[in-house]
Design an enzyme around this catalytic site. Structure first.
Site, mmCIF file in Angstrom:
data_model
loop_
_atom_site.group_PDB
_atom_site.id
_atom_site.type_symbol
_atom_site.label_atom_id
_atom_site.label_comp_id
_atom_site.label_asym_id
_atom_site.label_seq_id
_atom_site.Cartn_x
_atom_site.Cartn_y
_atom_site.Cartn_z
ATOM 1 N N THR A 141 -31.113 -2.359 -52.349
ATOM 2 C CA THR A 141 -32.552 -2.125 -52.380
ATOM 3 C C THR A 141 -33.047 -2.021 -53.820
ATOM 4 O OG1 THR A 141 -32.281 0.285 -52.231
ATOM 5 C CG2 THR A 141 -32.475 -0.936 -50.171
ATOM 6 N N GLY A 166 -26.229 5.348 -48.522
ATOM 7 C CA GLY A 166 -27.318 6.084 -49.151
ATOM 8 C C GLY A 166 -27.468 7.437 -48.509
ATOM 9 N N ASP A 168 -30.274 10.417 -46.434
ATOM 10 C CA ASP A 168 -31.056 10.491 -45.198
ATOM 11 C C ASP A 168 -32.343 9.671 -45.294
ATOM 12 O OD1 ASP A 168 -29.220 12.183 -43.979
ATOM 13 O OD2 ASP A 168 -30.157 13.989 -44.790
ATOM 14 N N ARG A 267 -37.109 14.581 -59.826
ATOM 15 C CA ARG A 267 -36.078 13.631 -59.424
ATOM 16 C C ARG A 267 -35.053 13.374 -60.518
ATOM 17 N NH1 ARG A 267 -35.707 10.613 -55.049
ATOM 18 N NH2 ARG A 267 -37.266 10.829 -53.427
#
Length: 515
Positions: A141, A166, A168, A267
């Site tokens: 992705t 990856g 959830d 993040r």
């Protein structure tokens, strides 16, 4: 595929394209163990076996150790080559009739969690798929929503499953992509994924993977090549009659929604962002006023045993009545009002490193219920008790400020909508019997209405929280959630029971004796 005739210097590689369950006594320590034979590579991609003086063939298999599965190999030696070929032929004939995935679509999210997903796939997962003779199509992705868009429009012809490497959030994109694919005949059918989904844990929490098995990439890969699947319930999230998304693990409003929203700004911290955001939000936590209406059904409060790999609730055969063509509106509506710190609904137990037994230990993979948890306004000390009990594996549902219900459907009316309005336009909920607890939450007064533009009156804090839906933010607070039983199959066996003497974490290490 037949084996080539061996020469005098050949070392056989047994080509097992299918799986066979068997109980065997392992020769090296004599303990009774469960074994699952795992396929090995065809001749063009075989791994050299150890040098021996005679002839041999190798069997790669998986062995359960605690709650994990380990890849093992056993070599069988025989100087007489003529005696080896019948063994190979007989073993292969036993396995040819089993059903296992042969072609998989693999989706890798390189930015999830600690950004190690590509490395995890290359080093731990791909070698197992190669041994199994599984053909893969890999897609990496590049942006948010990429997996969702790919699975909505791509052709799945010839594929036996979808594998997500990856967290959830990536899994939810794959789930929604499969469940929102256009129907071949254009009809409006209940949600049902066309292919099973496998999850290789590479995210921050991996709650779904921990609920279906364990958050270990090797274990997840072995269960995928074995072809073992379990049915899992799915919930649809709607507002004003429009579908927002499907949920697989947990959707929560209030404190945990605020934590997720705060963590989006952090993040760059990786998985640590949840701890930092949670610590900051704890001291700024607040309760949100509103009403929750929910629909129950007979058997809602029957006791459930914990969900394990041999769970009789999840292994039962599907029943047509479980679908949505019958009884979708049956049951009684109830209503609860008051300020809430947390409004949560779980499909599965949501086991992860933070909560080893899960946020909702009573939830099963496919019991047909959504597990509604309401945490009423209370002191920070009491709320800390609730979070400690959840993390320590102790049931928090006996706390006086925590309420638990098994429901088929529920709706939330936040404060900003006004108590005198219908919940999402459903008139029957306003007529529902109230189950308010005055001692726990007090009388609830209709809140001050917001302005026509949707903004809160000047000088006041925002009235609404956001939803944390499987690790993704949903900003619309007024939602309807409905359970769709057995809408998808996930590769996995469920959580394994720990054997006596296994480590508490399921890693297979022996625990030290207490002296």
């Amino acid at each position: 595929m037949a084996l080539a005739t061996p020469s005098d210097k050949d070392i056989f590689k047994l080509i097992l394209y299918d799986i066979k369950f068997q109980s065997a006594r392992t020769m090296w320590h004599g303990n009774q163990k469960e074994h699952l034979i795992v396929p090995v590579a065809p001749p063009d991609c075989s791994i050299p076996a150890p040098n021996t003086c005679g002839k041999a063939f190798a069997v790669h298999y998986a062995e359960r150790v605690g709650r994990r599965w380990k890849l093992r190999v056993q070599h069988f030696h025989q100087k007489n080559v003529a005696l080896l070929q019948p063994w190979v032929d007989q073993l292969q004939s036993l396995l040819n009739g089993e059903q296992r995935p042969r072609r998989l679509l693999v989706i890798i999210n390189p930015t999830c969690g600690s950004r190690k997903a590509p490395n995890i796939y290359t080093k731990k997962v791909q070698p197992i798929f190669t041994l199994a003779g599984v053909q893969t199509e890999v897609i990496q992705t590049t942006h948010a929503g990429h997996a969702l868009a790919v699975l909505r429009r791509c052709s799945l012809h010839g594929q036996d499953g979808v594998v997500v490497v990856g967290g959830d959030g990536t899994l939810m994109e794959a789930l929604n992509g499969l469940l929102t694919r256009p129907s071949p005949d254009g009809s409006d059918r209940p949600p049902c994924a066309p292919l099973p989904i496998g999850v290789i844990p590479a995210g921050s929490t991996d709650a779904v993977c921990g609920s279906v098995g364990t958050a270990d990439p090797v274990t997840a890969a072995l269960l995928i090549v074995m072809g073992v699947t379990r049915w899992v319930d799915v919930c649809s999230l709607r507002t004003a009659g429009q579908l927002l998304r499907y949920s697989l693990s947990m959707i929560t409003y209030g404190f945990f929604g605020d934590v997720l929203q705060d963590s989006e700004k952090l993040r760059w911290l990786g998985p640590m962002r949840y701890n930092v955001a949670g610590a900051g939000r704890f001291w700024r936590s607040r309760a949100y006023r509103g009403s929750v209406a929910f629909r129950t059904a007979p058997g809602a409060m029957e006791p459930h045993k914990p969900c394990f790999a041999d769970c009789d609730v999840c292994l039962r055969e599907p029943v047509e009545a479980e679908g949505e063509t019958q009884g979708q509106n049956d049951g009684e509506w109830h209503r609860v009002s008051g300020p809430f710190l947390v409004v949560s609904s779980a499909n599965v137990s949501c086991r992860c490193k933070i909560t080893p037994e899960g946020m909702c230990p009573r939830a099963h993979l496919s019991d047909g219920w959504a597990h509604l948890i309401l945490v009423r306004q209370t002191s920070r000390a009491n709320f800390l008790r609730y979070m400690y009990r959840s993390a320590a594996g102790k049931a928090p549902f006996d706390l006086p400020f925590v309420e638990y219900y098994r429901v088929k459907e529920f709706e939330l009316l936040p404060e900003s909508t006004g108590d005198d309005q219908r919940l999402l336009g459903e008139a029957h909920i306003n007529l529902a019997m109230s189950v308010d607890s005055t001692a726990a939450g007090g009388e609830w007064r209709a809140p001050e209405r917001i302005t026509a533009t949707g903004a809160a009156p000047a000088g006041r804090r925002p009235l609404d929280s956001v939803w944390n839906c499987d690790g993704e933010v949903v900003t619309d607070p007024a939602v309807n959630l409905r359970v769709h039983p057995r809408a998808i199959r996930l590769f996995g066996r469920g959580v394994e029971r720990l054997e006596e003497g296994s480590g508490c974490c399921g890693c297979g290490r022996r625990t030290k004796k207490q002296i």
